[in-house]
Design a protein around this motif. Structure first.
Motif, PDB file in Angstrom:
ATOM      1  N   PHE A   8       0.747  -1.175   0.322  1.00  0.00           N
ATOM      2  CA  PHE A   8       0.012   0.072  -0.122  1.00  0.00           C
ATOM      3  C   PHE A   8       0.940   1.450   0.015  1.00  0.00           C
ATOM      4  CE2 PHE A   8      -2.438   3.498   1.763  1.00  0.00           C
ATOM      5  CZ  PHE A   8      -3.647   3.261   1.160  1.00  0.00           C
ATOM      6  N   ASP A   9       1.791   1.198   0.804  1.00  0.00           N
ATOM      7  CA  ASP A   9       2.727   2.279   0.952  1.00  0.00           C
ATOM      8  C   ASP A   9       3.418   2.514  -0.499  1.00  0.00           C
ATOM      9  OD1 ASP A   9       2.018   2.007   3.608  1.00  0.00           O
ATOM     10  OD2 ASP A   9       3.911   2.813   4.463  1.00  0.00           O
ATOM     11  N   GLU A  10       4.045   1.627  -0.943  1.00  0.00           N
ATOM     12  CA  GLU A  10       4.791   1.737  -1.917  1.00  0.00           C
ATOM     13  C   GLU A  10       3.823   2.150  -3.292  1.00  0.00           C
ATOM     14  OE1 GLU A  10       6.935   1.497  -5.254  1.00  0.00           O
ATOM     15  OE2 GLU A  10       7.601   1.480  -3.167  1.00  0.00           O
ATOM     16  N   ARG A  11       2.375   1.815  -3.353  1.00  0.00           N
ATOM     17  CA  ARG A  11       1.541   2.248  -4.395  1.00  0.00           C
ATOM     18  C   ARG A  11       1.239   3.772  -3.992  1.00  0.00           C
ATOM     19  NH1 ARG A  11      -2.768  -1.857  -6.346  1.00  0.00           N
ATOM     20  NH2 ARG A  11      -3.193  -0.210  -7.636  1.00  0.00           N
ATOM     21  N   TYR A  12       0.579   3.874  -2.981  1.00  0.00           N
ATOM     22  CA  TYR A  12       0.057   5.282  -2.704  1.00  0.00           C
ATOM     23  C   TYR A  12       0.707   6.298  -1.815  1.00  0.00           C
ATOM     24  CZ  TYR A  12      -3.928   2.475  -4.608  1.00  0.00           C
ATOM     25  OH  TYR A  12      -4.605   1.719  -5.264  1.00  0.00           O
ATOM     26  N   LEU A  13       1.158   5.803  -0.603  1.00  0.00           N
ATOM     27  CA  LEU A  13       1.818   6.925   0.092  1.00  0.00           C
ATOM     28  C   LEU A  13       3.283   7.397  -0.537  1.00  0.00           C
ATOM     29  CD1 LEU A  13       1.842   6.058   3.785  1.00  0.00           C
ATOM     30  CD2 LEU A  13       0.722   8.077   2.618  1.00  0.00           C
ATOM     31  N   SER A  14       3.776   6.770  -1.546  1.00  0.00           N
ATOM     32  CA  SER A  14       5.025   7.006  -2.248  1.00  0.00           C
ATOM     33  C   SER A  14       4.764   8.048  -3.491  1.00  0.00           C
ATOM     34  CB  SER A  14       5.517   5.896  -2.998  1.00  0.00           C
ATOM     35  OG  SER A  14       4.668   5.270  -4.089  1.00  0.00           O
ATOM     36  N   GLY A  15       3.200   8.255  -3.702  1.00  0.00           N
ATOM     37  CA  GLY A  15       2.924   9.176  -4.511  1.00  0.00           C
ATOM     38  C   GLY A  15       2.976   8.723  -6.148  1.00  0.00           C
ATOM     39  N   ARG A  16       3.258   7.503  -5.977  1.00  0.00           N
ATOM     40  CA  ARG A  16       2.991   6.812  -7.519  1.00  0.00           C
ATOM     41  C   ARG A  16       1.683   6.690  -8.090  1.00  0.00           C
ATOM     42  NH1 ARG A  16       3.957   1.438  -9.065  1.00  0.00           N
ATOM     43  NH2 ARG A  16       4.253   0.746  -7.115  1.00  0.00           N
ATOM     44  N   GLU A  17       0.719   6.302  -7.256  1.00  0.00           N
ATOM     45  CA  GLU A  17      -0.634   6.417  -7.825  1.00  0.00           C
ATOM     46  C   GLU A  17      -1.413   7.227  -6.792  1.00  0.00           C
ATOM     47  OE1 GLU A  17      -2.103   2.129  -8.767  1.00  0.00           O
ATOM     48  OE2 GLU A  17       0.046   1.551  -8.383  1.00  0.00           O
ATOM     49  N   LEU A  18      -2.434   7.746  -7.231  1.00  0.00           N
ATOM     50  CA  LEU A  18      -3.434   8.441  -6.604  1.00  0.00           C
ATOM     51  C   LEU A  18      -4.457   7.472  -5.915  1.00  0.00           C
ATOM     52  CD1 LEU A  18      -4.697  11.176  -5.635  1.00  0.00           C
ATOM     53  CD2 LEU A  18      -5.841  11.509  -7.817  1.00  0.00           C
ATOM     54  N   TYR A  19      -4.501   7.459  -4.603  1.00  0.00           N
ATOM     55  CA  TYR A  19      -5.528   6.672  -4.011  1.00  0.00           C
ATOM     56  C   TYR A  19      -6.812   7.124  -4.144  1.00  0.00           C
ATOM     57  CZ  TYR A  19      -7.639   4.099  -0.102  1.00  0.00           C
ATOM     58  OH  TYR A  19      -8.323   3.225   0.997  1.00  0.00           O
ATOM     59  N   GLY A  20      -7.531   6.341  -4.195  1.00  0.00           N
ATOM     60  CA  GLY A  20      -9.096   6.683  -4.535  1.00  0.00           C
ATOM     61  C   GLY A  20      -9.500   6.625  -6.092  1.00  0.00           C
ATOM     62  N   ASP A  21      -8.392   6.982  -7.094  1.00  0.00           N
ATOM     63  CA  ASP A  21      -9.002   7.295  -8.424  1.00  0.00           C
ATOM     64  C   ASP A  21      -9.284   6.120  -9.105  1.00  0.00           C
ATOM     65  OD1 ASP A  21      -9.319   9.569 -10.142  1.00  0.00           O
ATOM     66  OD2 ASP A  21      -7.316   9.100 -11.080  1.00  0.00           O
ATOM     67  N   ASP A  22      -8.820   4.863  -8.358  1.00  0.00           N
ATOM     68  CA  ASP A  22      -9.105   3.572  -9.202  1.00  0.00           C
ATOM     69  C   ASP A  22     -10.242   3.049  -8.297  1.00  0.00           C
ATOM     70  OD1 ASP A  22      -7.706   3.120  -6.907  1.00  0.00           O
ATOM     71  OD2 ASP A  22      -6.339   1.788  -7.873  1.00  0.00           O
ATOM     72  N   PHE A  23     -10.991   3.649  -7.543  1.00  0.00           N
ATOM     73  CA  PHE A  23     -12.184   3.161  -6.676  1.00  0.00           C
ATOM     74  C   PHE A  23     -13.303   2.373  -7.552  1.00  0.00           C
ATOM     75  CE2 PHE A  23     -11.783   4.654  -2.126  1.00  0.00           C
ATOM     76  CZ  PHE A  23     -10.597   4.265  -2.003  1.00  0.00           C
ATOM     77  N   VAL A  24     -14.062   1.172  -7.218  1.00  0.00           N
ATOM     78  CA  VAL A  24     -15.359   1.125  -7.608  1.00  0.00           C
ATOM     79  C   VAL A  24     -16.391   1.727  -7.188  1.00  0.00           C
ATOM     80  CG1 VAL A  24     -14.450  -1.150  -8.146  1.00  0.00           C
ATOM     81  CG2 VAL A  24     -15.699  -0.855  -5.941  1.00  0.00           C
ATOM     82  N   GLN A  25     -17.619   1.768  -7.752  1.00  0.00           N
ATOM     83  CA  GLN A  25     -18.586   2.502  -7.323  1.00  0.00           C
ATOM     84  C   GLN A  25     -19.072   2.593  -5.686  1.00  0.00           C
ATOM     85  OE1 GLN A  25     -19.580   5.025  -9.429  1.00  0.00           O
ATOM     86  NE2 GLN A  25     -20.529   6.208  -7.653  1.00  0.00           N
ATOM     87  N   ALA A  26     -18.931   1.284  -5.041  1.00  0.00           N
ATOM     88  CA  ALA A  26     -19.423   1.280  -4.007  1.00  0.00           C
ATOM     89  C   ALA A  26     -18.386   2.107  -3.007  1.00  0.00           C
ATOM     90  CB  ALA A  26     -19.569  -0.072  -3.475  1.00  0.00           C
ATOM     91  N   GLU A  27     -17.187   2.067  -3.421  1.00  0.00           N
ATOM     92  CA  GLU A  27     -16.122   2.670  -2.727  1.00  0.00           C
ATOM     93  C   GLU A  27     -16.215   4.131  -2.685  1.00  0.00           C
ATOM     94  OE1 GLU A  27     -12.234  -0.017  -2.690  1.00  0.00           O
ATOM     95  OE2 GLU A  27     -12.981   0.360  -4.538  1.00  0.00           O
ATOM     96  N   ILE A  28     -16.530   4.604  -3.947  1.00  0.00           N
ATOM     97  CA  ILE A  28     -16.730   6.072  -4.110  1.00  0.00           C
ATOM     98  C   ILE A  28     -17.836   6.771  -3.505  1.00  0.00           C
ATOM     99  CG2 ILE A  28     -17.461   7.770  -5.958  1.00  0.00           C
ATOM    100  CD1 ILE A  28     -15.824   5.897  -7.931  1.00  0.00           C
TER     101      ILE A  28
END
Ligand code: SAM
Length: 279
Positions: A8-28
């Protein structure tokens, strides 16, 4: 991915990906619900605890960021009338005071029913509720100007919303954007003074997102971590000092700072964007 998964850290806290932008509708939907009155409930609301929507304020008070917004956004607009404007997450719409006399209409896309006013000067305010999908209930090319100051980072599906801004702007229309570009702490834990979901948008991701859709008129690193300790950003000298320091320390940019020295970097970007006249 669960927030406790390895990686998780490696993907999102690193700033490599934007957390939330790939969520499915229920998560949104769940995120949107948390943020609907999240900012209002931080203390700027008129809520009285009754659960009933308060009456809108007659007029917004002062914004407190006029000097900041003029320097980084409004001074780049053409002179004269500015046409029909859309405020995304503009709350009471006080951020529009410096240009209120030059607008023909002002529509505010704002989920909170606590952060609303009736008019801005002589201009009536037309509030519209956003929906979780990010689809804006407006025809293509409805507005000459869109403003989003400190809002996209409260939204999970940022790419969809930026696509919508482009769609509802007229060709040649302006999009004024200001967003934090730092993590704002580890958002898996409660953070004092912040809503449950807000998180900054990593600078390279924000850059790519806007450059693929708009012409960039101006792009300025801002928000060096001196404020509010040294003063506020409602005075021109402070705004200029902030810009100077943010530019000077751009080399030290990182999304999620974990040591003291890593914290000295720009924490936000202000951008003036234009929908291309030919697409
Ligand atoms: C940090 S405040 C910024 C308010 C104002 N733009 C300013 O600069 O003073 C974030 C605003 O975004 C609004 N917001 C949250 N989720 C939103 C959404 N999905 N669409 C539009 N606005 C949203 C909040 O209600 C709040 O008014």
């Amino acid at each position: 991915m669960s927030t406790t998964d390895a990686g998780f850290d490696e993907r999102y806290l690193s700033g490599r990906e934007l957390y939330g932008d790939d969520f499915v509708q229920a998560e949104i939907d769940a995120w949107f619900e948390d943020e609907r009155e999240g900012f209002a409930n931080l203390g700027s609301s008129a809520a009285d605890g009754s659960g009933v929507d308060p009456e809108p304020q007659d007029e917004p008070g002062l914004c407190g960021y006029d000097a900041f917004n003029v320097r980084h956004a409004f001074r780049h607009l053409p002179s004269g009338r500015l046409g029909d404007a859309l405020g995304i997450g503009s709350a009471f719409a006080s951020e529009f005071w410096p240009i209120s006399d030059r607008l023909d209409s002002l529509t505010v896309l704002e989920p909170s029913h606590q952060l609303r006013a009736r008019r801005l000067g002589r201009l009536p305010l037309n509030y519209v509720d956003p929906v979780p999908s990010g689809v804006m209930p407006f025809d293509d090319a409805s507005f000459d100007l869109a403003v989003s100051f400190g809002v996209l980072h409260h939204i999970p599906n940022v790419t969809k919303v930026v696509d919508e801004v482009r769609r509802v702007l007229r060709p040649g229309g302006y999009f004024l954007l200001r967003e934090p570009i730092h993590s704002m702490g580890d958002w898996r834990q409660p953070r004092r003074g912040l809503t449950a979901r807000e998180r900054g948008i990593p600078r390279p991701i924000l850059d790519r997102l806007v450059r693929e859709r708009f012409e960039v008129v101006a792009s300025t690193p801002i928000d060096f971590p001196l404020w509010p300790r040294l003063g506020t950003l409602d005075q021109k000298p402070n705004v200029l000092l902030d810009e100077l320091l943010a530019r000077a320390f751009s080399w030290n940019y990182r999304y999620h700072a974990t040591t003291r020295s890593q914290k000295f970097r720009p924490r936000g970007m202000a951008m003036v964007l234009r929908r291309p006249t030919k697409s």
